[in-house]
Design a protein around this motif. Structure first.
Motif, PDB file in Angstrom:
ATOM      1  N   HIS A 231       0.861  -1.185   0.000  1.00 28.67           N
ATOM      2  CA  HIS A 231       0.000   0.000   0.000  1.00 28.67           C
ATOM      3  C   HIS A 231       0.899   1.237   0.000  1.00 28.67           C
ATOM      4  CE1 HIS A 231      -3.794   2.118   0.771  1.00 28.67           C
ATOM      5  NE2 HIS A 231      -3.129   2.886   1.614  1.00 28.67           N
ATOM      6  N   LEU A 232       1.104   1.810  -1.186  1.00 28.98           N
ATOM      7  CA  LEU A 232       2.143   2.820  -1.390  1.00 28.98           C
ATOM      8  C   LEU A 232       1.658   4.262  -1.344  1.00 28.98           C
ATOM      9  CD1 LEU A 232       3.989   0.932  -4.249  1.00 28.98           C
ATOM     10  CD2 LEU A 232       5.046   1.591  -2.087  1.00 28.98           C
ATOM     11  N   THR A 233       0.375   4.489  -1.508  1.00 28.09           N
ATOM     12  CA  THR A 233      -0.114   5.872  -1.544  1.00 28.09           C
ATOM     13  C   THR A 233      -1.382   6.005  -0.719  1.00 28.09           C
ATOM     14  OG1 THR A 233      -1.617   5.716  -3.454  1.00 28.09           O
ATOM     15  CG2 THR A 233       0.734   5.976  -3.920  1.00 28.09           C
ATOM     16  N   ASP A 234      -1.542   7.170  -0.121  1.00 26.44           N
ATOM     17  CA  ASP A 234      -2.744   7.464   0.654  1.00 26.44           C
ATOM     18  C   ASP A 234      -2.755   8.960   0.942  1.00 26.44           C
ATOM     19  OD1 ASP A 234      -5.061   7.121   2.479  1.00 26.44           O
ATOM     20  OD2 ASP A 234      -4.475   5.010   2.396  1.00 26.44           O
ATOM     21  N   ASP A 235      -3.734   9.399   1.722  1.00 26.86           N
ATOM     22  CA  ASP A 235      -3.818  10.810   2.077  1.00 26.86           C
ATOM     23  C   ASP A 235      -2.582  11.277   2.830  1.00 26.86           C
ATOM     24  OD1 ASP A 235      -6.589  11.317   1.176  1.00 26.86           O
ATOM     25  OD2 ASP A 235      -7.117   9.906   2.767  1.00 26.86           O
ATOM     26  N   GLN A 236      -1.975  10.386   3.603  1.00 27.49           N
ATOM     27  CA  GLN A 236      -0.894  10.774   4.507  1.00 27.49           C
ATOM     28  C   GLN A 236       0.505  10.604   3.906  1.00 27.49           C
ATOM     29  OE1 GLN A 236      -3.217   8.390   5.234  1.00 27.49           O
ATOM     30  NE2 GLN A 236      -4.649   9.631   6.422  1.00 27.49           N
ATOM     31  N   GLY A 237       0.584  10.149   2.667  1.00 22.59           N
ATOM     32  CA  GLY A 237       1.907  10.037   2.073  1.00 22.59           C
ATOM     33  C   GLY A 237       1.895   9.312   0.741  1.00 22.59           C
ATOM     34  N   TRP A 238       2.696   9.798  -0.188  1.00 19.18           N
ATOM     35  CA  TRP A 238       2.920   9.139  -1.488  1.00 19.18           C
ATOM     36  C   TRP A 238       4.355   8.618  -1.453  1.00 19.18           C
ATOM     37  CZ3 TRP A 238      -0.375   8.954  -5.936  1.00 19.18           C
ATOM     38  CH2 TRP A 238       0.212   8.361  -7.061  1.00 19.18           C
ATOM     39  N   ARG A 239       4.516   7.306  -1.483  1.00 19.15           N
ATOM     40  CA  ARG A 239       5.819   6.697  -1.188  1.00 19.15           C
ATOM     41  C   ARG A 239       6.572   6.166  -2.406  1.00 19.15           C
ATOM     42  NH1 ARG A 239       5.930   9.269   3.224  1.00 19.15           N
ATOM     43  NH2 ARG A 239       4.436   8.648   4.835  1.00 19.15           N
ATOM     44  N   LEU A 240       6.061   6.336  -3.607  1.00 22.12           N
ATOM     45  CA  LEU A 240       6.681   5.762  -4.792  1.00 22.12           C
ATOM     46  C   LEU A 240       7.175   6.860  -5.728  1.00 22.12           C
ATOM     47  CD1 LEU A 240       7.271   3.303  -6.652  1.00 22.12           C
ATOM     48  CD2 LEU A 240       4.937   3.583  -7.544  1.00 22.12           C
ATOM     49  N   GLU A 241       8.459   6.813  -6.076  1.00 19.21           N
ATOM     50  CA  GLU A 241       9.009   7.782  -7.024  1.00 19.21           C
ATOM     51  C   GLU A 241       8.366   7.593  -8.403  1.00 19.21           C
ATOM     52  OE1 GLU A 241      13.313   9.175  -8.924  1.00 19.21           O
ATOM     53  OE2 GLU A 241      13.052   7.118  -8.178  1.00 19.21           O
ATOM     54  N   ALA A 300      -2.505  13.364  -0.588  1.00 16.74           N
ATOM     55  CA  ALA A 300      -1.070  13.594  -0.782  1.00 16.74           C
ATOM     56  C   ALA A 300      -0.767  13.926  -2.237  1.00 16.74           C
ATOM     57  CB  ALA A 300      -0.270  12.374  -0.330  1.00 16.74           C
ATOM     58  N   ALA A 301      -1.442  13.247  -3.161  1.00 18.25           N
ATOM     59  CA  ALA A 301      -1.237  13.537  -4.583  1.00 18.25           C
ATOM     60  C   ALA A 301      -1.758  14.914  -4.946  1.00 18.25           C
ATOM     61  CB  ALA A 301      -1.919  12.468  -5.434  1.00 18.25           C
ATOM     62  N   VAL A 302      -2.933  15.273  -4.410  1.00 21.15           N
ATOM     63  CA  VAL A 302      -3.504  16.581  -4.702  1.00 21.15           C
ATOM     64  C   VAL A 302      -2.667  17.685  -4.071  1.00 21.15           C
ATOM     65  CG1 VAL A 302      -5.562  18.033  -4.408  1.00 21.15           C
ATOM     66  CG2 VAL A 302      -5.810  15.610  -4.990  1.00 21.15           C
ATOM     67  N   ALA A 303      -2.055  17.413  -2.910  1.00 18.05           N
ATOM     68  CA  ALA A 303      -1.151  18.398  -2.314  1.00 18.05           C
ATOM     69  C   ALA A 303       0.019  18.693  -3.237  1.00 18.05           C
ATOM     70  CB  ALA A 303      -0.638  17.880  -0.962  1.00 18.05           C
ATOM     71  N   ALA A 304       0.469  17.686  -3.996  1.00 22.15           N
ATOM     72  CA  ALA A 304       1.591  17.877  -4.913  1.00 22.15           C
ATOM     73  C   ALA A 304       1.158  18.511  -6.225  1.00 22.15           C
ATOM     74  CB  ALA A 304       2.255  16.515  -5.177  1.00 22.15           C
ATOM     75  N   TYR A 305      -0.005  18.113  -6.723  1.00 17.72           N
ATOM     76  CA  TYR A 305      -0.505  18.615  -8.004  1.00 17.72           C
ATOM     77  C   TYR A 305      -1.981  18.986  -7.836  1.00 17.72           C
ATOM     78  CZ  TYR A 305       3.792  16.828 -10.088  1.00 17.72           C
ATOM     79  OH  TYR A 305       5.108  16.603 -10.397  1.00 17.72           O
ATOM     80  N   PRO A 306      -2.265  20.187  -7.369  1.00 22.39           N
ATOM     81  CA  PRO A 306      -3.661  20.564  -7.076  1.00 22.39           C
ATOM     82  C   PRO A 306      -4.598  20.436  -8.272  1.00 22.39           C
ATOM     83  CG  PRO A 306      -2.130  22.149  -6.120  1.00 22.39           C
ATOM     84  CD  PRO A 306      -1.316  21.246  -6.985  1.00 22.39           C
ATOM     85  N   GLU A 307      -4.090  20.537  -9.486  1.00 23.50           N
ATOM     86  CA  GLU A 307      -4.971  20.516 -10.648  1.00 23.50           C
ATOM     87  C   GLU A 307      -5.637  19.154 -10.867  1.00 23.50           C
ATOM     88  OE1 GLU A 307      -0.762  19.612 -12.229  1.00 23.50           O
ATOM     89  OE2 GLU A 307      -1.717  20.854 -10.673  1.00 23.50           O
ATOM     90  N   ILE A 308      -5.103  18.092 -10.241  1.00 20.17           N
ATOM     91  CA  ILE A 308      -5.748  16.783 -10.393  1.00 20.17           C
ATOM     92  C   ILE A 308      -6.809  16.553  -9.311  1.00 20.17           C
ATOM     93  CG2 ILE A 308      -3.751  15.771 -11.562  1.00 20.17           C
ATOM     94  CD1 ILE A 308      -3.037  14.368  -8.925  1.00 20.17           C
ATOM     95  N   GLY A 309      -6.978  17.539  -8.417  1.00 20.17           N
ATOM     96  CA  GLY A 309      -8.045  17.478  -7.430  1.00 20.17           C
ATOM     97  C   GLY A 309      -9.317  18.096  -7.965  1.00 20.17           C
ATOM     98  N   VAL A 310     -10.323  18.171  -7.128  1.00 19.76           N
ATOM     99  CA  VAL A 310     -11.645  18.618  -7.563  1.00 19.76           C
ATOM    100  C   VAL A 310     -11.877  20.087  -7.272  1.00 19.76           C
ATOM    101  CG1 VAL A 310     -14.138  18.252  -7.299  1.00 19.76           C
ATOM    102  CG2 VAL A 310     -12.572  16.287  -7.252  1.00 19.76           C
TER     103      VAL A 310
END
Length: 801
Positions: A231-241, A300-310
Motif C-alpha cells: 500500500h504505497l499511496t494514501d492521504d498521509q503520504g505518497w511513497r513511490l518515485e 497527498a497527490a492533490v497536495a503535490a498537483y492541485p490541478e488533479i483534485g476537484v
C-alpha cells in the motif's frame, strides 16, 4: 498424566506409529488426518501443557501444516559434516539449497556447503532436485522424504523446491539447540490450498525502510506466503518515485505532524529501491502487488498537483487518520495523469494484478463540483457511485491494454462492478460473496478478523492499535471460502490475505508485533486443507516457531500465552488478597511471590493464589520442553496498587465505544505511553469498582492530537457543556447520567503530547459500582484521554480496592 505408545498407539513391525481407529485400522503409514484424530490432538495439547509425552508421537513442527504427511519411527542425523547436494545446472535446486543453507547458519549454527553433484539422486545427507515427474503435480507443490538414506526434496517447479527447503529448515530446527540434529523419518507430499496467500503492508501512513520491507518478505517466504500487497499511496503520504511527476514525492511524501516541536515526517522509495525489492521478493517466490489508491485517499497527490483534485484548493499532506474528503478529478487531464503514473508502476512491478484501491471515496467533492456534475451529465451517468465505477473501469481498461488485471477494495461493487475488475473484500465477506456470484475473482481480507493492526489481547502492555481484539485463535479459525458460495462460485476465490494498516504502528517492531505469530495462523489457513487444520495441534507446533523467531530477531507478540493477573482483597482480611492468573491459550502457568523470575521449577498455578500484602507476584507460561512461551509479567500488590485501574479495566460507554489505542504523539518512533480513546464520545466505563473506604480519585491522562478524518461521522462527536475553560473530567456513579461523584478540571495547556495528573475528593460510598468518566473538553483541538484511574484513601495515602 502420561501419554505413551501403550495408551493410544500400537507399534507395527515397520516401527511406525499407528493410530488405531475404525478409519485407519492398524495400517502403516498413517495419514496426517488420522494423526490428528481426537487422541493425537489431546496428546499435542498435553505436550504443550507440560505433561510427559512421546516426542515421536507428535506432529513435526512444520507451519503451515503439509497437505499430507506420514511420520515413521526413527530419524536421520544431520551433522556439521553434512552436505546439500544439487545436480549441475539445476538452477532452481541450487537457489533453494543456498536459501536453506543460509537459514541453517543463522538459526542452527550449521554451515552446510552446497555441492553440485551429478549423482545427487543417489541420496545422502540432503538432496534437492528438480523432477518433472514428481508425484505432486500441483503448482508450488513438493515432495520431501526423510529415511535412512537422508533427506530428499524434489518438485516440478522452482517454487515447490523453495517451499520444500523451507519445510526442511523447520524439520532441522525443532528446538533452540545449535549444531547437529536428528530429523524424524517423514514422507511429505505438499501443495497449497490457494494461489493467493497474501500480506498487505501499509507504508503510506508510516514509512518502512527498504531493509524492513525485506525482513517482512523473508518472513513471508518462511511462511509460504506468496503475495505482498504494498500500500504505497494514501492521504498521509505518497511513497513511490514517479519520475514524470517528481512533486508526488518531493511534496507528497512528507507531512508536518502535530506538536510544537515535531519535525517533518516521511520518506519514499526510489525506483532503484523498488526494483531491488521486487527482485528480492521474486527470488523468494513472492509477487509484489502495488496499490495506487484512487479515486479517494488522494490528498497527498492533490497536495503535490492541485490541478488533479476537484476543488482547485491546495491542501497539505494529511496528518489525519481515517477518511479524508479529497478525490481525484474525473476530467481527461486527471485520467491521463493517472495513466501516466500507471505506466511507471507497470514498468516497476511485473505482477499481473495492479491494485487501485477504490475504498472510502466519499463523494462530497464530486457532488459539490459543477464541473464534475456536468461531466456526469455528458457521460449519461446517474449518480456518483456509478461515476466511481466508470472511473475504475477507465483504469481497468488501460491496465488490460497492457496485459494487466485490476483489483480493488469491495467498494468498487457500488454503482456496478466494472467488468474487468477483481474484488478484495474487506468490509466482512459479503463483498466477496457478491462479486463471486457475479463471476469476478475475489480475495478475502475481511475486517476485523484479518486486520492485523487490531490488538492481539486486552492487556495494558499491548502496544497501540485498533481495539477490536483479534486473537491467534480468531485468525486460525477463519475460513477463506464463504459457506454460501456454490462450488462453481467458490472457484472465483483466489485466496486470502491479512492487512497491516500502519496508522497506529509507528515503528518496525510494532509491525512485527502485529504480524507474528498471527502470520503462522494465516499461513496455515491459506495453505493447509480445511479438514486437516486443528487448532490444538497448531498450538503444539508453535513453540518451535518461537525458537526460530528468537534466532531471527523477530519481535513477535506473546499475547496468546501472556499471563493476566486479577487481584481481589479477601473479604474481612484487608491485608490479604486472592490472585487469579490466566492466559488466552492453554499452557502451564508458573509463578513466584518473592520477586524472583518464574522458571521451570516454580510452583504451577491451579487455583487462585492467596497472598499477604504487600507482595510482588511474577508469572509466566511454559511448554513441555521448558520453553518459556511468554515473558514474565510482574505485579506489585499493596494497598495503593489494588486501587489502580488501567486500560485493562476500561470499557466503552453505552453511548460510544473505545476504538483505538494510540501513542502519546501520532508519529512517535520510540516506545511511548499509549491511551485507549473513544474519538466519538470521549467516555470510559470502569465496571464494578469497590468504593469501600475511598475518599480520593486520581486520574493520569494526556492531551493527544485529534488527528482523525471522520467524514460523515464528524457530526456524531458528542459535545458536552463545560464549566471550566479547558473542560473537565466528570466522574459519575452507576451510570454516565448517574450521580456526579467528582469533577476534575482539565489543565489549560492542551498541547498534544503533554500529560496531566489530576486529583479530587470522593464522597463516601460502599459496595461495588460501575464508574463512568467522560470529558467535557471542547470537541475541536486536542483530545483528552485517560491512562489510569486510582481510588485511594487520603488519610493513609494508600489506595483501596
Amino acid at each position: 498424566m502420561t501419554w505413551s505408545s501403550s495408551t493410544a498407539w500400537k507399534g507395527s513391525a515397520r516401527g511406525c506409529w499407528v493410530r488405531k481407529t475404525r478409519r485407519s485400522g492398524t495400517s502403516c503409514p498413517m495419514r496426517s488426518a488420522d494423526m490428528r484424530h481426537d487422541a493425537v490432538r489431546g496428546l499435542a495439547l498435553a505436550c504443550l501443557l507440560g505433561f510427559a509425552c512421546s516426542a515421536q508421537a507428535t506432529t513435526p513442527s512444520i507451519i503451515p501444516l503439509p497437505a499430507r504427511m506420514t511420520v515413521e519411527q526413527g530419524g536421520y542425523a544431520i551433522s556439521a559434516a553434512a552436505v546439500i547436494h544439487v545436480k549441475p545446472g539445476d538452477r532452481a535446486a541450487a537457489d533453494a539449497a543456498h536459501y536453506l543453507a543460509d537459514l541453517l547458519v543463522r538459526t542452527r549454527g550449521l554451515s552446510l556447503p552446497v555441492v553440485e553433484d551429478a549423482s545427487a539422486t543417489s541420496r545422502g545427507d540432503i538432496v534437492i532436485r528438480s523432477d518433472p515427474s514428481a508425484s505432486v503435480s500441483q503448482a508450488e507443490g513438493y515432495v520431501l522424504d526423510v529415511d535412512a538414506r537422508g533427506l530428499d526434496i524434489h518438485a516440478r517447479d522452482a517454487a515447490g523446491l523453495f517451499y520444500g527447503a523451507v519445510s526442511a529448515w523447520q524439520l532441522l530446527t525443532p528446538d533452540a539447540a545449535k549444531g547437529a540434529v536428528t530429523v524424524p523419518y517423514v514422507h511429505v507430499a505438499d501443495w497449497p490450498r490457494f494461489a493467493w496467500r497474501g500480506l498487505m503492508l501499509d507504508v503510506a501512513r508510516h514509512f518502512e525502510p527498504p531493509a524492513e520491507v525485506k525482513r517482512m518478505l523473508d518472513a513471508m517466504a518462511q511462511h509460504k506466503l506468496n503475495v505482498f500487497h504494498w500500500h504505497l499511496t494514501d492521504d498521509q503520504g505518497w511513497r513511490l518515485e514517479i519520475r514524470r511527476y517528481p512533486r508526488l514525492t518531493q511534496v507528497g511524501a512528507w507531512r508536518q505532524p502535530p506538536g510544537a516541536d515535531a519535525k517533518p515526517y516521511g520518506g519514499y522509495y526510489t525506483q532503484a529501491e523498488v526494483k531491488d525489492i521486487v527482485a528480492y521478493a521474486a527470488a523468494r517466490h513472492i509477487t509484489v502487488v502495488p496499490e495506487i489508491d484512487m479515486p479517494g485517499h488522494a490528498q497527498a497527490a492533490v497536495a503535490a498537483y492541485p490541478e488533479i483534485g476537484v476543488t482547485g484548493g491546495h491542501p497539505a499532506v494529511s496528518i489525519d487518520w481515517g477518511v479524508n474528503p479529497y478525490l481525484f478529478n474525473v476530467d481527461e487531464h486527471t485520467i491521463t495523469f493517472l495513466h501516466n503514473v500507471l505506466d511507471e508502476v507497470m514498468a516497476l512491478f511485473p505482477s499481473t494484478f495492479i491494485h487501485v484501491g477504490g475504498d472510502e471515496a466519499i463523494k462530497d467533492q464530486w457532488q459539490a463540483s459543477a464541473a464534475v456534475q456536468a461531466r456526469m451529465h455528458a457521460l449519461g451517468i446517474k449518480d456518483e457511485n456509478m461515476l466511481q465505477s466508470w472511473f475504475i473501469e477507465r483504469m481497468g481498461q488501460y491496465l488490460a491494454q497492457h496485459g494487466r488485471r485490476l483489483i480493488g477494495w469491495d467498494e468498487i461493487l457500488e454503482g456496478g462492478v466494472p467488468p474487468s475488475a477483481s474484488v478484495m473484500s474487506w468490509r466482512g465477506t459479503q463483498g466477496a460473496i457478491d462479486a463471486a456470484r457475479l463471476g469476478h475473482d475475489v480475495v478475502l481480507s475481511p475486517a476485523p478478523t484479518l486486520y492485523f493492526d487490531n490488538l492481539q489481547g486486552a492487556r495494558d502492555d499491548e502496544p497501540s492499535g485498533r481495539l477490536s481484539v483479534q486473537t491467534l485463535a480468531t485468525v486460525y479459525r477463519f475460513e477463506t471460502v464463504p459457506a454460501s458460495l456454490s462450488a462453481e462460485q467458490a472457484r472465483h476465490v483466489l485466496g486470502a490475505q491479512a492487512n497491516i494498516w500502519a496508522e497506529y504502528l509507528n515503528a518496525p517492531w510494532q509491525v512485527e508485533h502485529a504480524a507474528f505469530p498471527r502470520m503462522d495462523a494465516l499461513a496455515e489457513t491459506v495453505w493447509t486443507p480445511a479438514n486437516e487444520r486443528h487448532y490444538d495441534d497448531f498450538l503444539a507446533r508453535l513453540p518451535a516457531q518461537f525458537h526460530r523467531y528468537d534466532q531471527l530477531g523477530i519481535a513477535y507478540a506473546d499475547s496468546a500465552f501472556a499471563v493476566g493477573m486479577q487481584a481481589q482483597r479477601s473479604a474481612g482480611f484487608p491485608s490479604k488478597a486472592a490472585v487469579t492468573l490466566d492466559t488466552q491459550e492453554p499452557s502451564t502457568i508458573r509463578y513466584t511471590t518473592d520477586g524472583s523470575s518464574p522458571g521451570p521449577d516454580s510452583p504451577i498455578y491451579s487455583q487462585p493464589v492467596d497472598v499477604a500484602l504487600p507482595v510482588t507476584i511474577s508469572a509466566a507460561s511454559f511448554s513441555a520442553d521448558g520453553r518459556q512461551l511468554a515473558r514474565a509479567r510482574t505485579q506489585r500488590l499493596d494497598a495503593r496498587t489494588l486501587g489502580v485501574i488501567d486500560s485493562t479495566g476500561f470499557q466503552g460507554c453505552p453511548t460510544g465505544g473505545l476504538g483505538v489505542r494510540v501513542p502519546l504523539l501520532p508519529d512517535a518512533t520510540v516506545p511511548a505511553p499509549v491511551y485507549d480513546v473513544d474519538v466519538i464520545s470521549s467516555c470510559w466505563k470502569l465496571p464494578q469498582v469497590s468504593l469501600d473506604g475511598v475518599s480520593t480519585i486520581t486520574i493520569d491522562g494526556a492531551w493527544l492530537a485529534r488527528n482523525y478524518g471522520l467524514a460523515g461521522d464528524a457530526s456524531k462527536v458528542v459535545f458536552r457543556a463545560a464549566r471550566t475553560p479547558a473542560g473537565e473530567l466528570e466522574v459519575h456513579v452507576d451510570r454516565c447520567d448517574g450521580p456526579l461523584a467528582a469533577s476534575l478540571p482539565l489543565p489549560m495547556k492542551a498541547e498534544p503530547g503533554t500529560t496531566f495528573h489530576l486529583t479530587a475528593s470522593w464522597p463516601a460510598q460502599t459496595g461495588r459500582h460501575d464508574v463512568c468518566v467522560f470529558s467535557t473538553a471542547p470537541i475541536h483541538g486536542s483530545l483528552s484521554a485517560i491512562g489510569r484511574v486510582s481510588f485511594g484513601n487520603a488519610s493513609s495515602s494508600g489506595a483501596m480496592p
